[in-house]
Design a protein around this motif. Structure first.
Motif, mmCIF file in Angstrom:
data_model
loop_
_atom_site.group_PDB
_atom_site.id
_atom_site.type_symbol
_atom_site.label_atom_id
_atom_site.label_comp_id
_atom_site.label_asym_id
_atom_site.label_seq_id
_atom_site.Cartn_x
_atom_site.Cartn_y
_atom_site.Cartn_z
ATOM 1 N N ARG A 133 0.839 -1.210 0.000
ATOM 2 C CA ARG A 133 0.000 0.000 0.000
ATOM 3 C C ARG A 133 0.862 1.244 0.000
ATOM 4 O O ARG A 133 0.600 2.187 -0.768
ATOM 5 N N LYS A 134 1.901 1.258 0.802
ATOM 6 C CA LYS A 134 2.777 2.422 0.899
ATOM 7 C C LYS A 134 3.463 2.692 -0.435
ATOM 8 O O LYS A 134 3.556 3.842 -0.881
ATOM 9 N N ILE A 148 -7.161 -2.642 -1.723
ATOM 10 C CA ILE A 148 -8.361 -1.795 -1.678
ATOM 11 C C ILE A 148 -8.053 -0.479 -0.981
ATOM 12 O O ILE A 148 -8.417 0.603 -1.460
ATOM 13 N N GLU A 149 -7.361 -0.566 0.156
ATOM 14 C CA GLU A 149 -7.023 0.656 0.892
ATOM 15 C C GLU A 149 -6.032 1.510 0.107
ATOM 16 O O GLU A 149 -6.104 2.748 0.136
ATOM 17 N N ALA A 150 -5.113 0.868 -0.594
ATOM 18 C CA ALA A 150 -4.168 1.614 -1.429
ATOM 19 C C ALA A 150 -4.911 2.400 -2.497
ATOM 20 O O ALA A 150 -4.632 3.580 -2.752
ATOM 21 N N LYS A 163 -8.067 3.338 -2.400
ATOM 22 C CA LYS A 163 -8.826 4.413 -1.746
ATOM 23 C C LYS A 163 -7.942 5.627 -1.496
ATOM 24 O O LYS A 163 -8.356 6.784 -1.701
ATOM 25 N N ASP A 164 -6.719 5.369 -1.034
ATOM 26 C CA ASP A 164 -5.789 6.475 -0.769
ATOM 27 C C ASP A 164 -5.508 7.271 -2.036
ATOM 28 O O ASP A 164 -5.486 8.507 -2.026
ATOM 29 N N SER A 220 -0.863 -5.636 3.733
ATOM 30 C CA SER A 220 -1.653 -4.433 3.518
ATOM 31 C C SER A 220 -2.685 -4.712 2.436
ATOM 32 O O SER A 220 -2.650 -5.756 1.789
ATOM 33 N N SER A 221 -3.582 -3.774 2.220
ATOM 34 C CA SER A 221 -4.718 -3.996 1.345
ATOM 35 C C SER A 221 -4.625 -3.181 0.057
ATOM 36 O O SER A 221 -4.404 -1.961 0.106
ATOM 37 N N HIS A 262 -14.851 3.242 -3.590
ATOM 38 C CA HIS A 262 -14.402 4.375 -2.774
ATOM 39 C C HIS A 262 -15.140 4.322 -1.437
ATOM 40 O O HIS A 262 -16.087 3.581 -1.255
ATOM 41 N N ALA A 263 -14.694 5.133 -0.501
ATOM 42 C CA ALA A 263 -15.258 5.100 0.841
ATOM 43 C C ALA A 263 -16.681 5.629 0.846
ATOM 44 O O ALA A 263 -17.024 6.467 0.039
#
Length: 265
Positions: free
Chosen positions: A173-174, A201-203, A205-206, A198-199, A264-265
């Protein structure tokens, strides 16, 4: 609706919704026609009682309803959506439906012919036309988020063969967020589970927090985690193990149809 038919519909509904969203370019529009399909089947369960498979009958019912409404796309609510629909208007009719049914949903040519009520030769020809028209019309920068080196290299080769540039490969993700800040991609191709737990999906979203217009194609061995119906879902979701044709189709269409809604969130 009998229990058997209800079970078939329930099992295949997430994939019908995925197809409907990819076809229309809008989660709202796609879900509207998926819901209309269910209403039609409740009113007349005999629509599922055909010589073809129940899944083919389900998708055929959707096509009858969607086509009879004029094969609408999601309403363009911004300049990006309007530009995408302008591109779509140039496609040969029915080509995109045939390509999605084949490469994303895995239907055979005879099944596509049954769903769309066309002959077998036309089903194959429409897919070939779609690939050519889409691949020739749009090229851009693709970022790959994938922690398995062999898969990442395979994806990179496929993307480059389509005429796109790869901005880089991120394993976490980072790394993905940092890569997007270095070079903004036109499309993101992302796995869900990454190297450091890490995810993906979260990457995504960021990244979309700063660039909400970027289309996304998710590749995952766990499609049920995204096909929940409880939140905005990706229109293009490829299940592992995949074949190259699926990646080529999804990348070409997502790049071509940049208004496709993404998670997205």
């Amino acid at each position: 609706m009998s229990k058997d038919i209800a079970a078939v519909v329930g099992e295949n509904l997430p994939y019908l919704r995925r197809y409907a969203r990819a076809l229309t370019g809008s989660q709202t529009t796609g879900d509207t026609y998926a819901a209309a399909t269910l209403e039609a089947l409740i009113a007349d369960p005999s629509m599922m009682e055909t010589e073809s498979s129940p899944k083919v009958a389900l998708f055929h019912t959707f096509h009858m309803i969607w086509s009879s409404s004029g094969a609408p796309l999601g309403a363009p609510d911004d300049a990006i959506s309007a530009r995408a629909q302008h591109h779509l208007a140039k496609l040969t009719p029915k080509t995109r439906e045939a390509l999605l049914l084949s490469t994303i949903e895995g239907f055979t040519d005879p099944e596509i012919a049954g769903i769309m009520q066309i002959d077998l030769d036309e089903a194959a020809q429409l897919q070939e036309i779609a690939v050519n028209e889409m691949s020739e019309s749009v090229s851009g920068r693709v970022m790959i988020i994938e922690d398995e080196a062999i898969i990442a290299m395979d994806l990179q080769a496929t993307v480059q063969e389509l005429g796109h540039d790869v901005t880089g490969i991120a394993r976490t993700r980072k790394e993905a967020v940092a890569l997007a800040k270095t070079t903004t991609p036109d499309l993101i191709l992302a796995d869900i589970q990454l190297a450091d737990n890490s995810s993906g999906i979260e990457a995504v979203k960021d990244i979309l927090a700063d660039h909400p217009e970027i289309p996304v194609v998710f590749i995952t061995a766990f499609p049920e985690r995204l096909l929940t119906g409880e939140r905005p879902e990706p229109a293009f979701l490829i299940t592992k193990p995949y074949v190259e044709a699926q990646v080529r189709s999804a990348v070409s269409q997502a790049m071509f149809f940049a208004s496709t809604e993404t998670l997205h969130a």
